[in-house]
Each structure stands twice: as C-alpha cells, then as structure tokens.
Design a protein around this motif. Structure first.
Motif, PDB file in Angstrom:
ATOM      1  N   ASP A 111       0.882  -1.179  -0.101  1.00  0.00           N
ATOM      2  CA  ASP A 111       0.009   0.067   0.014  1.00  0.00           C
ATOM      3  C   ASP A 111       0.827   1.404  -0.141  1.00  0.00           C
ATOM      4  N   GLN A 112       2.031   1.223   0.779  1.00  0.00           N
ATOM      5  CA  GLN A 112       2.790   2.415   0.682  1.00  0.00           C
ATOM      6  C   GLN A 112       3.532   2.716  -0.366  1.00  0.00           C
ATOM      7  N   ALA A 113       3.885   1.497  -1.032  1.00  0.00           N
ATOM      8  CA  ALA A 113       4.704   1.382  -2.377  1.00  0.00           C
ATOM      9  C   ALA A 113       3.971   2.119  -3.196  1.00  0.00           C
ATOM     10  N   ARG A 114       2.639   1.832  -3.254  1.00  0.00           N
ATOM     11  CA  ARG A 114       1.882   2.049  -4.318  1.00  0.00           C
ATOM     12  C   ARG A 114       1.316   3.570  -4.156  1.00  0.00           C
ATOM     13  N   ARG A 115       1.095   4.041  -3.089  1.00  0.00           N
ATOM     14  CA  ARG A 115       1.224   5.566  -2.830  1.00  0.00           C
ATOM     15  C   ARG A 115       1.913   6.279  -3.344  1.00  0.00           C
ATOM     16  N   ASP A 116       3.288   5.934  -2.846  1.00  0.00           N
ATOM     17  CA  ASP A 116       4.579   6.604  -3.183  1.00  0.00           C
ATOM     18  C   ASP A 116       4.787   6.585  -4.877  1.00  0.00           C
ATOM     19  N   ALA A 117       4.489   5.512  -5.395  1.00  0.00           N
ATOM     20  CA  ALA A 117       4.458   5.306  -6.787  1.00  0.00           C
ATOM     21  C   ALA A 117       3.606   6.360  -7.666  1.00  0.00           C
ATOM     22  N   ILE A 118       2.379   6.424  -7.230  1.00  0.00           N
ATOM     23  CA  ILE A 118       1.500   7.222  -7.764  1.00  0.00           C
ATOM     24  C   ILE A 118       1.808   8.693  -7.475  1.00  0.00           C
ATOM     25  N   LEU A 121       4.530   9.369 -10.068  1.00  0.00           N
ATOM     26  CA  LEU A 121       4.199   9.739 -11.334  1.00  0.00           C
ATOM     27  C   LEU A 121       3.679  10.958 -11.677  1.00  0.00           C
ATOM     28  N   ARG A 122       2.975  11.453 -10.456  1.00  0.00           N
ATOM     29  CA  ARG A 122       2.363  12.709 -10.757  1.00  0.00           C
ATOM     30  C   ARG A 122       3.406  13.937 -10.704  1.00  0.00           C
ATOM     31  N   LYS A 123       4.707  13.531 -10.086  1.00  0.00           N
ATOM     32  CA  LYS A 123       5.714  14.370 -10.031  1.00  0.00           C
ATOM     33  C   LYS A 123       6.374  14.472 -11.552  1.00  0.00           C
ATOM     34  N   VAL A 124       6.344  13.303 -12.215  1.00  0.00           N
ATOM     35  CA  VAL A 124       6.884  13.560 -13.571  1.00  0.00           C
ATOM     36  C   VAL A 124       5.915  13.848 -14.675  1.00  0.00           C
ATOM     37  N   GLY A 125       4.611  14.162 -14.165  1.00  0.00           N
ATOM     38  CA  GLY A 125       3.612  14.580 -15.061  1.00  0.00           C
ATOM     39  C   GLY A 125       2.652  13.421 -15.658  1.00  0.00           C
ATOM     40  N   GLU A 128      -2.061  10.692 -14.275  1.00  0.00           N
ATOM     41  CA  GLU A 128      -3.378  10.280 -15.189  1.00  0.00           C
ATOM     42  C   GLU A 128      -3.119   8.972 -16.106  1.00  0.00           C
ATOM     43  N   ARG A 129      -1.803   8.544 -16.149  1.00  0.00           N
ATOM     44  CA  ARG A 129      -1.451   7.267 -16.934  1.00  0.00           C
ATOM     45  C   ARG A 129      -0.723   6.363 -15.968  1.00  0.00           C
ATOM     46  N   ALA A 130      -1.027   6.298 -14.744  1.00  0.00           N
ATOM     47  CA  ALA A 130      -0.669   5.332 -13.602  1.00  0.00           C
ATOM     48  C   ALA A 130      -1.011   4.042 -14.097  1.00  0.00           C
ATOM     49  N   HIS A 131      -1.986   3.717 -14.703  1.00  0.00           N
ATOM     50  CA  HIS A 131      -2.446   2.335 -14.845  1.00  0.00           C
ATOM     51  C   HIS A 131      -2.412   1.848 -16.307  1.00  0.00           C
ATOM     52  N   ALA A 132      -1.630   2.676 -16.931  1.00  0.00           N
ATOM     53  CA  ALA A 132      -1.335   2.343 -18.595  1.00  0.00           C
ATOM     54  C   ALA A 132      -0.166   1.399 -18.634  1.00  0.00           C
ATOM     55  N   TYR A 133      -0.234   0.659 -19.695  1.00  0.00           N
ATOM     56  CA  TYR A 133       1.001  -0.333 -19.846  1.00  0.00           C
ATOM     57  C   TYR A 133       1.949   0.222 -20.924  1.00  0.00           C
ATOM     58  N   VAL A 145       8.333   7.239 -16.701  1.00  0.00           N
ATOM     59  CA  VAL A 145       8.174   6.186 -15.748  1.00  0.00           C
ATOM     60  C   VAL A 145       9.293   5.776 -15.375  1.00  0.00           C
ATOM     61  N   ALA A 146      10.298   5.502 -16.354  1.00  0.00           N
ATOM     62  CA  ALA A 146      11.694   5.053 -15.940  1.00  0.00           C
ATOM     63  C   ALA A 146      12.371   5.858 -14.908  1.00  0.00           C
ATOM     64  N   ILE A 147      12.333   7.336 -15.015  1.00  0.00           N
ATOM     65  CA  ILE A 147      12.951   8.313 -13.918  1.00  0.00           C
ATOM     66  C   ILE A 147      12.160   8.263 -12.701  1.00  0.00           C
ATOM     67  N   ALA A 148      10.967   7.990 -12.736  1.00  0.00           N
ATOM     68  CA  ALA A 148      10.095   7.830 -11.455  1.00  0.00           C
ATOM     69  C   ALA A 148      10.574   6.435 -10.833  1.00  0.00           C
ATOM     70  N   ARG A 149      10.655   5.323 -11.515  1.00  0.00           N
ATOM     71  CA  ARG A 149      11.141   4.215 -11.228  1.00  0.00           C
ATOM     72  C   ARG A 149      12.481   4.399 -10.397  1.00  0.00           C
ATOM     73  N   SER A 150      13.341   5.010 -10.921  1.00  0.00           N
ATOM     74  CA  SER A 150      14.656   5.498 -10.117  1.00  0.00           C
ATOM     75  C   SER A 150      14.337   6.003  -8.803  1.00  0.00           C
ATOM     76  N   LEU A 151      13.602   7.435  -9.093  1.00  0.00           N
ATOM     77  CA  LEU A 151      13.458   7.916  -7.849  1.00  0.00           C
ATOM     78  C   LEU A 151      12.639   7.061  -6.620  1.00  0.00           C
ATOM     79  N   ALA A 152      11.890   6.121  -6.899  1.00  0.00           N
ATOM     80  CA  ALA A 152      11.008   5.417  -5.877  1.00  0.00           C
ATOM     81  C   ALA A 152      12.320   4.809  -5.143  1.00  0.00           C
ATOM     82  N   MET A 153      13.438   4.652  -5.448  1.00  0.00           N
ATOM     83  CA  MET A 153      14.372   3.702  -4.376  1.00  0.00           C
ATOM     84  C   MET A 153      15.005   4.791  -3.541  1.00  0.00           C
ATOM     85  N   LYS A 154      14.483   6.307  -3.544  1.00  0.00           N
ATOM     86  CA  LYS A 154      14.927   7.358  -2.757  1.00  0.00           C
ATOM     87  C   LYS A 154      16.428   7.322  -2.926  1.00  0.00           C
TER      88      LYS A 154
END
Length: 258
Positions: A111-118, A121-125, A128-133, A145-154
C-alpha cells in the motif's frame, strides 16, 4: 558523493577508459559529453558496478565500488540509473513498474509503495497514466516512468545514460523538463548527453571525453562557450550543426530551435 580515481577499463585489447579521475559533489550536476565510443556509458556502468573496472578506484558515499563487494546491492539502491532504453516490464502498468524496486528490493508494504509510486508519477507529469501499460505510452512517457522508477528507491544520486537518445525530437523536451526539476531540487546527477542546450542550462560542470580520457573539464560556460581543446571545438561544431537542440532550452520556452 562519487569519487573516481585513475580508473582504467579494457574490453580485450581495446582500452575504453584510460585513467579517468572525476569527483561529483552532493547536489552537483555534471554532464559528460563526447563522441560515441569515447567511454562515457562504460564509465557510468562501472560506477554502478554493472561493469567491472581493471584498475583505479571508484567510491560512492565513501564506500568502495566493486562487483564482488558485499555491499554492492545496498550501494545500488543509493545511486539510481536511467538508461537509453526504458527497460520497463511490458506486462506491468506504469505504477507497477515504479513499485517494483521498493516492494521487492526494499521490502516496503504494498500500500505504501503504491501511494509513493502514484505520487512520483504525478511528479513526472503522468499521474493520469498510472494504470497504462508501456505499449500504451509514448517513448517520452516511458522514459519519465523510468525516471520515476529510479526515484522510487530514494537514491542519493542518479546516473543518466543518454536518456533522450532513443526519443523522437518532439519528445525530448518533456524528459529534459523532468531532469531540470530534479536539478533544481538538488538531486546529484551525472548525465551522459548530447543535448548541449540542457548542459548549458543545468550543468555545474561539463567533462569532454575523447578516446577514454577526460581532455577538457570546466563550467558549462567555459567548455561549451569557449573550449580550449581543438578536439572539443570540433565535436561541438559537429553536434551544434547536425543535432536538433532541446527546443525549450536557452530561448525562454518560445519553442525556437537553438
């Protein structure tokens, strides 16, 4: 933050890095420029221990980087990497791609990982595409998305390996805009790029690599505006003549091409 001392690397008989020495301080943005084959990407891969180096020393946060060192996986969580190709999992949505590292590497609750990920994704604009493949996203959106993925590891720092080189020219600006925001927020970044407008605007320092060596280093104004070395001048003349620059750089966002 990142200390590189006299690093050498060869692939067989080919010497790719020939005594690279470079320090990157906390909060600094350093751009590596140079022709293809000059060793830029190999240097990034050595910093993140995706490649081993033959001699010299690389330290992240004052810890030695070696593929066989016990702390290497922990170090990799501190220094993110964004590649030329997006390398997203095609069967996972954008938010699932961003959650992957925190859940499976850092063992964060779902739950925490999902909230942080969303939120990222908002941070990188792309809130609204969070659930797109990935196949439903443009190249620029996939790279964000790749940048957000990198940022997710803090991470404490991020390595960027030509993050716009696989994009159509009209998509380059949206990725560089995210990187500008990270720079303003104080993220330590080491960026391999051919986007000279971005380097002029954002880099604290620019290093020009040629044939595995740093042959010129200085502020963006010095290296890009008044280079000393003939090889640097030749490279910049070629790049600025043949490459479409980031349309939002150096012109107040008017869209004029540099």
């Amino acid at each position: 933050m990142i200390e590189i001392k006299d690093v050498h690397k060869s692939f067989g008989a080919v010497r790719v890095l020939k005594g690279i020495t470079l320090n990157v301080r906390q909060g600094e943005v350093v751009c590596l420029i140079g022709a293809s084959g000059s060793g830029k990407s190999t240097l990034l891969r050595c910093i993140n221990a995706l490649e081993s180096y033959d001699s010299g020393e690389i330290r992240l946060l004052d810890q030695l980087v070696e593929q066989r060192c016990r702390q290497i996986n922990q170090l990799r969580t501190q220094v993110g990497m964004v590649f030329q190709r997006f390398n997203l999992f095609p069967h996972r949505t954008a938010v699932e791609n961003v959650m992957e590292g925190p859940v499976h590497v850092k063992r964060e609750p779902l739950d925490q990982a999902r909230r942080d990920a969303i939120e990222l994704l908002r941070k990188v604009g792309l809130g609204e595409r969070a659930h797109a493949y990935p196949h439903q996203l443009s190249g620029g959106q996939q790279q964000r998305v790749a940048i957000a993925r990198s940022l997710a590891m803090k991470p404490k720092a991020i390595l960027f390996d030509e993050p716009t080189s696989a994009l159509d020219p009209e998509l380059v600006g949206e990725v560089l805009s995210v990187m500008r925001t990270l720079a303003r927020e104080g993220m330590t970044m080491l960026v391999v790029t051919h986007e000279m407008g971005f380097a002029r605007e954002v880099a604290d320092r620019v290093c020009f690599l040629h044939a595995g060596s740093i042959i010129e280093e200085g502020s963006a104004k010095e290296v890009l505006g008044c280079p000393r070395e003939a090889r640097t001048k030749e490279f910049l003349r070629h790049v600025l003549t043949h490459r479409v620059e980031d349309p939002l750089a150096d012109n107040g966002g008017t869209g004029a091409v540099a």
